[in-house]
Design an enzyme around this catalytic site. Structure first.
Site, PDB file in Angstrom:
ATOM      1  N   LEU A 192       0.808  -1.221   0.000  1.00 24.41           N
ATOM      2  CA  LEU A 192       0.000   0.000   0.000  1.00 24.41           C
ATOM      3  C   LEU A 192       0.842   1.272   0.000  1.00 24.41           C
ATOM      4  O   LEU A 192       0.335   2.370   0.249  1.00 24.41           O
ATOM      5  CB  LEU A 192      -0.975  -0.031   1.186  1.00 24.41           C
ATOM      6  N   CYS A 193       2.107   1.133  -0.285  1.00 23.61           N
ATOM      7  CA  CYS A 193       3.058   2.252  -0.344  1.00 23.61           C
ATOM      8  C   CYS A 193       2.913   2.999  -1.675  1.00 23.61           C
ATOM      9  O   CYS A 193       2.804   2.361  -2.721  1.00 23.61           O
ATOM     10  CB  CYS A 193       4.462   1.655  -0.281  1.00 23.61           C
ATOM     11  N   HIS A 194       2.946   4.325  -1.627  1.00 24.92           N
ATOM     12  CA  HIS A 194       2.863   5.115  -2.857  1.00 24.92           C
ATOM     13  C   HIS A 194       4.213   5.169  -3.565  1.00 24.92           C
ATOM     14  O   HIS A 194       5.239   5.305  -2.903  1.00 24.92           O
ATOM     15  CB  HIS A 194       2.450   6.561  -2.536  1.00 24.92           C
TER      16      HIS A 194
ATOM     17  N   ASP B 225      23.461 -12.515   4.237  1.00 21.41           N
ATOM     18  CA  ASP B 225      23.740 -13.376   3.082  1.00 21.41           C
ATOM     19  C   ASP B 225      25.234 -13.534   2.833  1.00 21.41           C
ATOM     20  O   ASP B 225      25.696 -14.624   2.491  1.00 21.41           O
ATOM     21  CB  ASP B 225      23.074 -12.785   1.827  1.00 21.41           C
TER      22      ASP B 225
ATOM     23  N   GLU C  13      10.533   3.722   3.166  1.00 20.78           N
ATOM     24  CA  GLU C  13      11.693   3.589   2.282  1.00 20.78           C
ATOM     25  C   GLU C  13      12.987   3.482   3.105  1.00 20.78           C
ATOM     26  O   GLU C  13      13.867   2.679   2.785  1.00 20.78           O
ATOM     27  CB  GLU C  13      11.778   4.796   1.334  1.00 20.78           C
TER      28      GLU C  13
END
Lengths: 170, 170, 170, 170, 170, 170
Positions: free
Chosen positions: D82-84, D135, D121
């Site tokens: 739901l992030c713009h 990783d 972000e």
């Protein structure tokens, strides 16, 4: 301070400690930006003629390369790590075939009104178009090479219009 | 049937009517495939020295280009329209700087065990690495060009090992 | 050779010269691989109750987080630079709410039959699910934190089954 | 209306019926937005020293994590449902190593001038950087955990500047 | 147990508690899978003639739609949340124009040898090709609609070959 | 000049020579743009009841379809070749079930303030939501079809508000 150090301190994606970083463009004004990139693909002249013949009839190889280049330009910030996302307002590619020499010349033009330029986007567009030509023709021609690619012109921003021809290199 | 028509009918991404299509590799056996791609970036010798100096200290420009190239190779089927998705098992890039000439040579190697080759992936890797070098150095050097890029070697599949040097072009 | 140097030489994404590189898994056999990752999100107990109440009625927050986690797991090789693309055959996420403490525990399980493991994929799944919970609840709760995330178990490959609990750290 | 219901009705990604929805920011003014996120990765002290030693020489692990974090921040709207999408104008990550405790602290800063904030972000950037460290080091250290991650500060928009430290949780 | 409950318990993406989940295909054998999808786009007959005229001369609209469909098929697991990533070995699209009725019929074929089918990929290909036709012609025709799309045939896996025509619906 | 030729010369993605190109929107003013798209999915009435029953209890199928539609709308410029990237400020999807007829109607609404419209984004959202419903229910119902999808309304830009119902086609 030597000339070389001076150069280095200006590497715009490096901070004072030499670490990579994304340039902060938050406070920059939006101006109209344009860029023109050139690239060439070299192949057997017969391959160029095959593309040309097919291009007239069905438009395949160059059409596919054009679409690939346009779509790649839109993906530039996902490909080039320190590139800013930006609202590209125009991307166009134009191909010129020299079937005597076996050379396809690609010109890509990009435009936006934003805080940073669209030259990497233009160079990405022509490069991915060239890769697509390689991919589509490698089955009949094992001699294909991507030749020189560069930004021929960019305008907008504080540097104004800059034109470049590789021959100017001394 | 003329030689030219013959060539055309072999364009592997075109069907009999000349329409583009993806090659059907469903029934092909899986074999070990490798490819080696070469690319060069030309810039002012001073820029090469800046990169080199920084490389020793912090490793930034070439490290970033290497990561960009590896990540782009994995994105190849999303960039090149008729490329098959494939399970790449190795991607590596190696950079050589010639700071007298102002040239960075990039070698990219890819491997997989699959029904189709990894040469487009290798060429995409070195090309996007070159674009990243351009992006990171363009602020200090407006003369940067991507020079010749090509597949130097590929092996696996029915063609066996094929080696290519652009100088062999007549 | 000191113990520290020994460790360094084993850093699997670095070659002998200390450069980053992707591990070459071309020649490895395919085995069945599984991984289980755990993560926690901490918030006000009232926020947990809101999620729980809504969860019973419409399933929104955790359902969205679950889908985001599954989709992110599939994107892992595009997010983590040196991760291999692999054909994931199962991804599942399970959420447990403790509305007294204000804690949501996320468990993610991944499976594949391939030459390399799926632990980074599992850890990416639970982490992006946690980020999604943050995103959906931050409007009502400014105290949300992602807490400890780790691989609780992985199996397959030459190491066999490895279990880990952070409490075992000395 | 109870306090709990009140909270629920404020869940900004849920509409009146409790369904998920994306917040409509069409009519909001553009303001300068900034966010700072923190995350920690815990490992054996020897692993931290390996990273540090290598960092001085070649810069690999943290450089790779930094690039991964920057690129992931640009991918946030593709990861968090739901992030713009927004035109991020700056992303930066900074790493601090505590090789006595075996802890790497990551600080991520994001900026934009837009109708909505850049905190998700920033949190995505530090989290994916942390996943990348996992990783790259998991081969030599099976005890690595992602520790607490949160938004330490955000500014811009109607809430002004908000600062948060997890210790303030009661 | 009622018939309705029975149906529900078979919804393959829901577990026993009714939560969504990805089907676990780890232990399934690999078989050759094929799928054929059909879709139609309706527009003014004059628009179809424009496409046809242009198609003969330059191949633009349908060529672009074909490339978009092929590329979207490769993106299916990134678009459809519970879809497995899979190594697609063939994607093809074929267009038939009825310029009397103003209808373009799209047929998409996909193939793989894997543990799960390629029908969603085929349906995604024809649907995105249809969206591309809409996008390219909407400037001259405001009456364009995507009409019925469905899987006409799929084969491979335990169900064998299944053929479907929407007219068979009672 | 005939009417047909006139139409063709207006195909907004084709230049004067009939080549595809992206429309240049650089100089256009930003206005508030909205679009409403409709789509339908047809299935056995029993399948609709399964979805409905589950929807009340756990919200799964439609919730997943909604999230898939929202995320696909954000991906539109990566799917549709000549679509401009744009800063979407709102995406919403609404589902209506007719369990007597076995029809799910999907309405998608998108908004932005930009130089070009958001109709392709709205149509992509409802179409990918429909594909997701197909994917989640195909295991219990082999008769699922995507039915008519179209833009019901768009506003903003020089054309003002345009409303369309497919029944108006003559």
């Amino acid at each position: 301070m030597s000339t070389q150090d001076e150069k280095q301190s200006q590497l715009t994606h490096l901070d004072e400690q030499g670490n990579i970083h994304m340039v902060d463009v938050t406070e920059r004004p939006e101006t109209m930006r344009e860029a023109i990139a050139h690239a060439q693909v070299r192949m057997l002249p017969a391959t160029t003629r095959s593309i040309e013949h097919n291009q007239v009839a069905k438009g395949s190889v160059l059409e596919t390369a054009k679409i690939a280049g346009i779509m790649a330009a839109k993906q530039t910030p996902q490909l080039i790590p320190l590139c800013h996302p930006l609202p590209m307002t125009h991307i166009d590619l134009h191909f010129t075939l020299d079937s005597t020499q076996g050379i396809i010349t690609i010109e890509g033009r990009t435009r936006t009104t934003y805080k940073t330029g669209v030259d990497v986007e233009a160079l990405t567009a022509v490069t991915v178009a060239a890769l697509t030509i390689y991919d589509m023709c490698k089955g009949v021609d094992t001699t294909i090479t991507l030749e020189q690619a560069y930004i021929a012109q960019k305008s907008g921003g504080k540097s104004g219009t800059v034109t470049f021809k590789p021959e100017q290199r001394s």
